[in-house]
Design an enzyme around this catalytic site. Structure first.
Site, mmCIF file in Angstrom:
data_model
loop_
_atom_site.group_PDB
_atom_site.id
_atom_site.type_symbol
_atom_site.label_atom_id
_atom_site.label_comp_id
_atom_site.label_asym_id
_atom_site.label_seq_id
_atom_site.Cartn_x
_atom_site.Cartn_y
_atom_site.Cartn_z
ATOM 1 N N GLY A 97 18.001 -43.055 15.477
ATOM 2 C CA GLY A 97 17.978 -43.383 14.055
ATOM 3 C C GLY A 97 18.491 -44.793 13.800
ATOM 4 C CG ASN A 122 14.617 -46.279 11.564
ATOM 5 O OD1 ASN A 122 14.837 -45.384 12.375
ATOM 6 N ND2 ASN A 122 14.280 -46.028 10.309
ATOM 7 N N GLY A 137 20.274 -46.843 7.669
ATOM 8 C CA GLY A 137 21.595 -46.290 7.423
ATOM 9 C C GLY A 137 22.653 -46.766 8.390
ATOM 10 C CB ILE A 138 25.494 -44.932 9.954
ATOM 11 C CG1 ILE A 138 26.158 -44.409 8.673
ATOM 12 C CG2 ILE A 138 26.534 -45.233 11.023
ATOM 13 C CD1 ILE A 138 27.261 -45.248 8.142
ATOM 14 N N GLY A 139 23.016 -46.051 11.476
ATOM 15 C CA GLY A 139 22.442 -46.437 12.761
ATOM 16 C C GLY A 139 21.974 -47.872 12.784
ATOM 17 C CB SER A 160 29.725 -35.689 8.935
ATOM 18 O OG SER A 160 29.812 -35.653 7.528
ATOM 19 C CE1 TYR A 207 24.177 -34.179 7.544
ATOM 20 C CE2 TYR A 207 26.277 -34.023 6.382
ATOM 21 C CZ TYR A 207 25.389 -34.732 7.179
ATOM 22 O OH TYR A 207 25.738 -35.980 7.634
#
Length: 322
Positions: free
Chosen positions: A33, A35, A37-39, A162, A187
């Protein structure tokens, strides 16, 4: 021989400058991931160290946009992208073939799905979507990457947890929320499963005498409205940014949320089985070592989770491979 200091050496309170990261020239990192957000910010910050940074992404166009953004800020950045769909376990099991590397110094298990509303959705393999993508997909990826991780002198598996996992508890008899499905709870449980599995993974790696470390890090409270813009990756309207300013007293942007994860990848004194998060109440600030809560490290729960996870991911995780 590994250059990483012994686990009992330098204390974790040693200075760490988030703006002056150590060189990682010659090393390679994969961020799932990467590409967005956090990543994305983990990839951007690691690219500045001179390492080869590989972005795992389902969307080629988004990965290309992310790499263009990173290159605009980090001249000479060494970047690659590989297709990665954590919702499709068969494709995850072959990802190492497309990686094209003899060794991998770290993988950051970052990609994830967060649903806000029912109904309960499933992956291609029939698993509850958030548990399947956030957790089982990364279990399968760990197995797929075992040969290239073990080929590095001291590789790291960094799992992005998280804050939501603090208030949840795993039900070993209903890991995939088949009963009383609530998206927010599902989640949080998927993230708790990731963290619990990562702590158990490190215990088993240590018992096996492996040089691979499993580390957990979390971004705290990281909001889009507090995140700086990146062309083609993230743009927040002026109104959104203004509305987010009050939250900045307690929370932060995703650029800063990346800091504990980057430290978990780079700091030579980070040890396996540790949990890293933001300094201020676990919500914002520079990275610090924090204690893992008992429900995250319960060996009895983790043992049942381990067996169910390997079965669900369709893998046998032989630690001799790591």
């Amino acid at each position: 021989m590994s250059s990483v200091p012994p686990r009992s050496s330098v204390p974790p309170s040693r200075p760490w400058d988030v703006h002056r990261l150590p060189s990682a020239v010659g090393r390679s990192f994969l961020i799932t991931g990467g590409n967005a957000g956090i990543g994305y910010f983990v990839a951007e910050q690691l690219a500045g160290t001179g390492a080869l940074v590989v972005l795992g992404s389902r969307d080629r166009e988004k990965a290309a946009a992310a790499m263009a953004s990173i290159r605009s800020r980090v001249p000479g950045a060494r970047l690659r992208a590989i297709p990665l769909d954590l919702a499709d376990l068969a494709s995850v099991r072959t990802v190492a073939d497309g990686l094209g590397l003899d060794r991998l110094d770290a993988v950051v298990h970052n990609a994830g799905v967060a649903l806000d509303d029912p109904p309960r959705r499933t992956t291609k393999d029939g698993h509850e979507l958030m548990f399947g993508v956030n957790h089982l997909g990364h279990v399968a990826l760990t197995r797929a990457l075992a040969p290239v991780l073990s080929a590095a002198p001291a590789a790291r598996i960094v799992t992005v947890g998280s804050f939501a996992a603090r208030s949840e508890r795993l039900d070993p008899d209903d890991l995939q929320s088949g009963r009383d499905y609530r998206p927010g709870r599902a989640y949080g449980r998927s993230k708790l499963a990731q963290m619990s599995f990562a702590f158990e993974l490190d215990r088993r790696l240590r018992a096996a005498g492996s040089t691979v470390l499993s580390v957990v890090a979390h971004p705290g409270g990281a909001l889009d409205s507090l995140t700086p813009p990146r062309a083609g990756v993230h743009v927040a309207s002026r109104g959104t940014r203004l509305r987010g300013l009050p939250a900045g007293l307690l929370l932060q942007g995703k650029d800063r949320g990346a800091w504990p994860i980057v430290r978990a990848v780079l700091d030579p004194y980070v040890q396996g089985g540790q949990l890293w998060g933001p300094r201020a109440f676990g919500l914002r600030g520079t990275p610090r070592l924090e204690p893992a809560r008992a429900h995250m490290t319960d060996p009895a729960v983790a043992g049942r989770l381990w067996d169910a996870s390997c079965d669900g991911a369709g893998v046998e995780l032989h630690l001799g491979l790591l």
